[in-house]
Design an enzyme around this catalytic site. Structure first.
Site, PDB file in Angstrom:
ATOM      1  N   ARG B  64       0.813  -1.218   0.000  1.00 12.36           N
ATOM      2  CA  ARG B  64       0.000   0.000   0.000  1.00 12.36           C
ATOM      3  C   ARG B  64       0.845   1.265   0.000  1.00 12.36           C
ATOM      4  O   ARG B  64       0.433   2.296  -0.523  1.00 12.36           O
ATOM      5  CB  ARG B  64      -0.992  -0.006   1.169  1.00 12.36           C
ATOM      6  CG  ARG B  64      -2.172  -0.962   0.946  1.00 12.36           C
ATOM      7  CD  ARG B  64      -3.305  -0.663   1.924  1.00 12.36           C
ATOM      8  NE  ARG B  64      -2.781  -0.560   3.279  1.00 12.36           N
ATOM      9  CZ  ARG B  64      -2.620  -1.596   4.100  1.00 12.36           C
ATOM     10  NH1 ARG B  64      -2.981  -2.798   3.737  1.00 12.36           N
ATOM     11  NH2 ARG B  64      -2.112  -1.408   5.299  1.00 12.36           N
ATOM     12  N   GLU B 101       4.528  -8.152  16.583  1.00 12.67           N
ATOM     13  CA  GLU B 101       3.871  -8.532  17.831  1.00 12.67           C
ATOM     14  C   GLU B 101       4.359  -9.928  18.255  1.00 12.67           C
ATOM     15  O   GLU B 101       4.723 -10.147  19.401  1.00 12.67           O
ATOM     16  CB  GLU B 101       2.355  -8.515  17.616  1.00 12.67           C
ATOM     17  CG  GLU B 101       1.551  -8.401  18.884  1.00 12.67           C
ATOM     18  CD  GLU B 101       0.042  -8.410  18.589  1.00 12.67           C
ATOM     19  OE1 GLU B 101      -0.727  -8.586  19.534  1.00 12.67           O
ATOM     20  OE2 GLU B 101      -0.334  -8.272  17.400  1.00 12.67           O
TER      21      GLU B 101
END
Lengths: 176, 176
Positions: B64, B101
């Protein structure tokens, strides 16, 4: 593009042998992207022939297609429609399966990205076998929109992608 | 951007619940991209503050990031440098590992993409934890180039990405 300009652009496309797999010579466009003047003129040459064709949207396949598709959309005052691999777009999608050398792959477009009033230019960096470009046209047409034309930086003629795209207005700047 | 214009852009960013995983609300920018006027003005607002800063290149992370980075490069008369996931760039690369994460990921840049004379603007769609943006800065600096600034469409303030980017000039258009 004038012949001299094409030769200049060609000199900024790098052959990388054995990528992505042994025996394949990859056409690396990053030296071209890196050069501000050539990047700009390439975008303008891709967009130019479609300037008076009422293009409302540019559609491109991730990831390298975005690099030319987004500035062509900007240049043509059009919207930009990303076409992505399965599962990457967050909203409701239309999907199209297409054949690879071994097996199949799926491309998706957001179901509300286009409608019957949309006039679409399909942009990608390389026309190879034409598989992803053809799939992109089918997705655009699934949404009732019209493919006005297709524009690529590079055409690998020995892969006969143009045959798969018969009936479409196909522009390529550099042919090998 | 004027407050009204920001509200207008915000109204074209769609919340998609539970994407890419349950409990996450994804900010979908595709309705914004689809609108020619808003896409153009967003690109111009991202580029504007850096117009007189001598930017030579724009660097963006796939996929993106390319959608805003490439037209910003076009707009600033700069070259475009793709930063990609491991194994995607064909030529010699510099790599940087960063923490997710769970686990780590690696980003790469072509080793000859930039040099000590390059002045780089880093562009992405969303500033979340700042992990990929920070990795991109480190890759630019590995090649001895200077990060002049960073520009994002959206900032998710509750993820504190700005803290990870302390010392850099960070511009964001829309904050949540």
């Amino acid at each position: 593009m004038a012949t001299m300009a094409i030769e200049k652009v060609k000199s900024f496309i790098r052959d990388v042998p054995d990528f992505p797999k042994p025996g394949v010579v990859f056409k690396d466009i990053t030296p071209l992207l890196q050069n501000p003047t050539l990047f700009k003129s390439t975008v303008e040459k891709m967009a130019g022939p479609f300037r008076r064709k009422g293009i409302t949207h540019v559609a491109s396949v991730e990831s390298r297609g975005f690099i030319f598709g987004a500035p062509v959309a900007y240049q043509l005052d059009a919207g930009f429609i990303p076409v992505r691999k399965k599962g990457k777009l967050p909203y409701k999608t239309a999907a199209f399966d297409y054949e690879l050398e071994y097996g199949t792959d799926t491309l998706e477009i957001h179901a509300d990205a286009l409608d019957a009033s949309s006039r679409v230019l399909v942009i990608d960096d390389v026309l190879a076998t034409g598989g992803t470009a053809h799939a992109t046209c089918k997705l655009v047409e699934k949404l009732k929109a019209k493919v006005v034309g297709m524009s690529f930086v590079i055409e690998l003629e020995f892969l006969h992608g143009r045959e798969k795209l018969r009936g479409y207005d196909v522009l390529t700047l550099i042919r090998y």
